[in-house]
Write a protein that holds these residues in place. Structure first.
Motif, PDB file in Angstrom:
ATOM      1  N   LEU A  30      47.667  54.125 -13.281  1.00  0.00           N
ATOM      2  CA  LEU A  30      48.480  55.524 -14.366  1.00  0.00           C
ATOM      3  C   LEU A  30      49.778  54.962 -14.762  1.00  0.00           C
ATOM      4  CD1 LEU A  30      49.058  58.370 -14.475  1.00  0.00           C
ATOM      5  CD2 LEU A  30      51.135  57.783 -12.765  1.00  0.00           C
ATOM      6  N   LEU A  31      49.370  55.270 -16.846  1.00  0.00           N
ATOM      7  CA  LEU A  31      50.382  55.251 -17.154  1.00  0.00           C
ATOM      8  C   LEU A  31      51.060  56.047 -17.738  1.00  0.00           C
ATOM      9  CD1 LEU A  31      48.403  53.409 -20.672  1.00  0.00           C
ATOM     10  CD2 LEU A  31      49.496  52.649 -18.514  1.00  0.00           C
ATOM     11  N   THR A  32      53.005  56.046 -17.180  1.00  0.00           N
ATOM     12  CA  THR A  32      53.582  56.920 -17.177  1.00  0.00           C
ATOM     13  C   THR A  32      54.103  57.287 -18.235  1.00  0.00           C
ATOM     14  OG1 THR A  32      55.062  55.267 -16.227  1.00  0.00           O
ATOM     15  CG2 THR A  32      54.308  56.350 -14.642  1.00  0.00           C
ATOM     16  N   GLY A  33      55.067  58.055 -18.828  1.00  0.00           N
ATOM     17  CA  GLY A  33      55.222  58.626 -19.745  1.00  0.00           C
ATOM     18  C   GLY A  33      56.709  59.313 -19.371  1.00  0.00           C
ATOM     19  N   ALA A  34      57.989  59.531 -19.795  1.00  0.00           N
ATOM     20  CA  ALA A  34      58.975  60.098 -19.879  1.00  0.00           C
ATOM     21  C   ALA A  34      59.415  60.936 -19.330  1.00  0.00           C
ATOM     22  CB  ALA A  34      59.787  59.790 -21.206  1.00  0.00           C
ATOM     23  N   ARG A  35      58.358  62.185 -19.017  1.00  0.00           N
ATOM     24  CA  ARG A  35      58.302  63.469 -18.314  1.00  0.00           C
ATOM     25  C   ARG A  35      59.117  63.051 -16.982  1.00  0.00           C
ATOM     26  NH1 ARG A  35      57.827  68.226 -21.535  1.00  0.00           N
ATOM     27  NH2 ARG A  35      58.382  69.289 -19.971  1.00  0.00           N
ATOM     28  N   PRO A  36      59.578  64.091 -16.066  1.00  0.00           N
ATOM     29  CA  PRO A  36      59.674  64.056 -14.694  1.00  0.00           C
ATOM     30  C   PRO A  36      58.125  64.211 -14.297  1.00  0.00           C
ATOM     31  CG  PRO A  36      61.007  65.364 -14.752  1.00  0.00           C
ATOM     32  CD  PRO A  36      60.392  64.766 -16.355  1.00  0.00           C
ATOM     33  N   VAL A  37      57.229  63.104 -13.003  1.00  0.00           N
ATOM     34  CA  VAL A  37      56.733  63.198 -12.557  1.00  0.00           C
ATOM     35  C   VAL A  37      57.220  62.981 -10.784  1.00  0.00           C
ATOM     36  CG1 VAL A  37      55.280  63.272 -13.579  1.00  0.00           C
ATOM     37  CG2 VAL A  37      55.325  61.015 -12.654  1.00  0.00           C
ATOM     38  N   GLU A  38      56.416  63.498 -10.271  1.00  0.00           N
ATOM     39  CA  GLU A  38      56.628  63.233  -8.932  1.00  0.00           C
ATOM     40  C   GLU A  38      54.848  63.327  -7.422  1.00  0.00           C
ATOM     41  OE1 GLU A  38      59.780  66.056  -6.242  1.00  0.00           O
ATOM     42  OE2 GLU A  38      58.130  67.095  -6.726  1.00  0.00           O
ATOM     43  N   GLU A 205      54.325  66.187 -19.831  1.00  0.00           N
ATOM     44  CA  GLU A 205      54.379  66.139 -21.548  1.00  0.00           C
ATOM     45  C   GLU A 205      53.522  66.828 -22.498  1.00  0.00           C
ATOM     46  OE1 GLU A 205      54.524  62.290 -22.566  1.00  0.00           O
ATOM     47  OE2 GLU A 205      55.947  61.664 -21.814  1.00  0.00           O
ATOM     48  N   GLY A 206      52.152  67.492 -22.076  1.00  0.00           N
ATOM     49  CA  GLY A 206      51.195  68.379 -22.629  1.00  0.00           C
ATOM     50  C   GLY A 206      50.241  67.202 -23.063  1.00  0.00           C
ATOM     51  N   ARG A 207      50.325  66.510 -22.632  1.00  0.00           N
ATOM     52  CA  ARG A 207      48.974  65.373 -23.192  1.00  0.00           C
ATOM     53  C   ARG A 207      48.274  65.246 -22.177  1.00  0.00           C
ATOM     54  NH1 ARG A 207      50.816  61.031 -20.506  1.00  0.00           N
ATOM     55  NH2 ARG A 207      52.336  60.283 -20.661  1.00  0.00           N
ATOM     56  N   ASP A 208      46.922  64.656 -22.704  1.00  0.00           N
ATOM     57  CA  ASP A 208      46.065  64.162 -21.252  1.00  0.00           C
ATOM     58  C   ASP A 208      46.506  63.108 -20.930  1.00  0.00           C
ATOM     59  OD1 ASP A 208      44.076  65.353 -22.592  1.00  0.00           O
ATOM     60  OD2 ASP A 208      43.190  64.413 -23.951  1.00  0.00           O
ATOM     61  N   TRP A 209      46.302  63.394 -19.591  1.00  0.00           N
ATOM     62  CA  TRP A 209      47.252  61.455 -18.605  1.00  0.00           C
ATOM     63  C   TRP A 209      45.998  60.593 -19.132  1.00  0.00           C
ATOM     64  CZ3 TRP A 209      50.108  63.130 -14.908  1.00  0.00           C
ATOM     65  CH2 TRP A 209      50.665  64.252 -14.260  1.00  0.00           C
ATOM     66  N   ARG A 210      47.235  59.502 -19.070  1.00  0.00           N
ATOM     67  CA  ARG A 210      46.958  58.659 -18.792  1.00  0.00           C
ATOM     68  C   ARG A 210      46.667  56.948 -18.215  1.00  0.00           C
ATOM     69  NH1 ARG A 210      51.068  58.787 -24.438  1.00  0.00           N
ATOM     70  NH2 ARG A 210      50.026  59.971 -25.717  1.00  0.00           N
ATOM     71  N   VAL A 211      45.856  56.483 -18.474  1.00  0.00           N
ATOM     72  CA  VAL A 211      45.457  55.391 -17.321  1.00  0.00           C
ATOM     73  C   VAL A 211      44.986  54.167 -17.381  1.00  0.00           C
ATOM     74  CG1 VAL A 211      44.280  57.140 -15.782  1.00  0.00           C
ATOM     75  CG2 VAL A 211      42.522  56.016 -16.648  1.00  0.00           C
ATOM     76  N   ARG A 228      42.122  57.491 -21.869  1.00  0.00           N
ATOM     77  CA  ARG A 228      42.295  59.213 -21.799  1.00  0.00           C
ATOM     78  C   ARG A 228      42.028  59.936 -20.862  1.00  0.00           C
ATOM     79  NH1 ARG A 228      43.796  58.536 -27.059  1.00  0.00           N
ATOM     80  NH2 ARG A 228      41.215  58.561 -27.651  1.00  0.00           N
ATOM     81  N   LEU A 229      42.426  60.594 -19.548  1.00  0.00           N
ATOM     82  CA  LEU A 229      41.457  61.431 -18.751  1.00  0.00           C
ATOM     83  C   LEU A 229      41.771  62.892 -18.715  1.00  0.00           C
ATOM     84  CD1 LEU A 229      39.566  60.048 -16.492  1.00  0.00           C
ATOM     85  CD2 LEU A 229      41.053  60.029 -15.366  1.00  0.00           C
ATOM     86  N   PRO A 230      40.571  63.151 -19.650  1.00  0.00           N
ATOM     87  CA  PRO A 230      41.401  64.667 -19.515  1.00  0.00           C
ATOM     88  C   PRO A 230      40.854  65.925 -18.319  1.00  0.00           C
ATOM     89  CG  PRO A 230      39.816  63.647 -21.963  1.00  0.00           C
ATOM     90  CD  PRO A 230      40.537  62.442 -20.852  1.00  0.00           C
ATOM     91  N   ARG A 326      35.618  56.842 -27.255  1.00  0.00           N
ATOM     92  CA  ARG A 326      36.164  58.484 -27.612  1.00  0.00           C
ATOM     93  C   ARG A 326      37.317  58.022 -27.133  1.00  0.00           C
ATOM     94  NH1 ARG A 326      31.267  60.686 -28.901  1.00  0.00           N
ATOM     95  NH2 ARG A 326      31.010  62.011 -26.993  1.00  0.00           N
ATOM     96  N   GLN A 327      37.585  58.029 -25.569  1.00  0.00           N
ATOM     97  CA  GLN A 327      38.596  58.483 -25.121  1.00  0.00           C
ATOM     98  C   GLN A 327      39.132  56.914 -24.437  1.00  0.00           C
ATOM     99  OE1 GLN A 327      39.438  61.337 -23.818  1.00  0.00           O
ATOM    100  NE2 GLN A 327      37.197  61.888 -23.877  1.00  0.00           N
ATOM    101  N   MET A 328      39.453  56.386 -24.874  1.00  0.00           N
ATOM    102  CA  MET A 328      39.757  54.837 -25.105  1.00  0.00           C
ATOM    103  C   MET A 328      41.031  54.952 -25.645  1.00  0.00           C
ATOM    104  SD  MET A 328      36.513  51.438 -24.571  1.00  0.00           S
ATOM    105  CE  MET A 328      37.987  50.569 -23.968  1.00  0.00           C
TER     106      MET A 328
END
Length: 329
Positions: A30-38, A205-211, A228-230, A326-328
């Motif tokens: 998982l590549l994390t972003g700034a918005r909080p997740v649990e 963040e409203g985007r696809d999950w990223r790994v 990207r993992l839509p 296309r997802q890379m």
């Protein structure tokens, strides 16, 4: 083309193939972003699982429900348990009644065996054990056509044949986890089960999950590329890094080539597969590594979205099929 990997910020995820007794990082992370997740984490199949959701999403009983599903799959399909449905079938002499889940996974395994011209072969369990990676014993191998499955019955025409679902069952468990989360009212999540991932909805963040896909070379650390993992997609990676050992200058991995009855050899370091079904992604990733140089053609013929990382001596050659690129990122 030659691509040299760059390190990316990622959360290291412990992973291993289902049904093994070892665990090591392998596959996307998982590549994390700034918005909080649990995150909710646990252990299963001698490996690690993690569910990531938007903050405030966890409710009472979510962990218990997920763990119950994982225990159920282990009791059904683990060759490490003498009381599992698969173990009872393997030690029997003809047919055995099984749960619908085992029947479903077995039919999927036999379909991939057929479509891959036997590169995926669920009868190789005794060979896996012979090379130090499993515990299934039997006198028949390389004969997946001697097995058949109805909804609740498995049949073998040769009493010495055995069924090994370790190359596909973890993906099935991942699909069950995703279905449970959706049914429990969680539309946005990313699940990691031993390095295989499945997404739903979107990141906070409203985007696809990223790994991130791990660099498969034993001497390298970190990620090879981002992905990207839509919503609704799964990714599974198989390769020789996670479970292998060196002996007399050679490296032997846990994926068996049914044609040679030996661990898969060649320049293919890893294969990642994208599919809505984690079970299909899991099985096809295993099949395409076992197929060696024939892997890309088998993937094209079956419409599989796959990433092949191939060692050249100068770096890794990248071959993408079925729109994987296309997802890379």
């Amino acid at each position: 083309m030659l691509i040299r990997p760059t390190r990316r910020q990622l959360i290291a995820l412990a992973g291993a193939a289902l049904c093994t007794g070892t665990a090591r990082a392998q596959g996307p992370a998982l590549l994390t972003g700034a918005r909080p997740v649990e995150t909710l984490e646990g252990r299963a199949f001698a490996s690690h699982w993690r569910v990531t959701l938007p903050s405030g999403s966890f409710g009472d009983g979510l962990r218990a429900g997920l763990e119950q599903l994982l225990v159920q799959v282990d009791r059904q399909m683990s060759p490490w348990r003498s009381d599992s449905e698969i173990s009872r079938f393997n030690t029997g002499h003809g047919e055995a009644a099984v749960s619908p889940g085992v029947g479903r996974v077995t039919r999927a395994a036999l379909d991939i065996a057929r479509s891959s011209a036997g590169a995926f072969d669920p009868t190789v369990g005794p060979l896996v054990a012979r090379w130090g990676f499993g515990r299934i014993s039997g006198s028949g191998t390389g004969n997946w056509e001697g097995l058949s499955a109805e909804e609740d019955v498995l049949v073998k025409r040769d009493p010495g044949l055995t069924m090994d679902l370790c190359g596909i069952a973890k993906g099935y468990a991942l699909d069950l986890m995703a279905a449970h989360l959706l049914e429990s009212g969680h539309p946005d999540f990313l699940i990691d089960l031993g390095g295989e991932l499945k997404s739903a909805g979107a990141h906070p963040e409203g985007r696809d999950w990223r790994v991130a896909i791990e660099d498969p070379r034993p001497s390298s650390e970190g990620a090879f590329a981002g992905l990207r993992l839509p919503s609704g997609l799964s990714v599974a990676t198989s390769g020789l890094r996670a479970q292998s050992y060196g002996l007399a200058g050679n490296r032997y991995g846990h994926i068996i080539d049914p044609r040679t009855a030996r661990p898969a050899e060649g320049a293919t370091a890893s294969v990642s597969v994208l599919d809505p079904s984690a079970m299909a992604a899991d099985g096809w990733a295993t099949a395409l590594v076992a197929a060696g140089v024939n892997g890309p053609e088998i993937a094209r013929r079956n419409g599989i979205a796959a990433l092949f990382l191939i060692e050249t001596g100068e770096g890794l050659r990248v071959e993408t099929i079925g729109g994987f690129d296309r997802q890379m990122m």
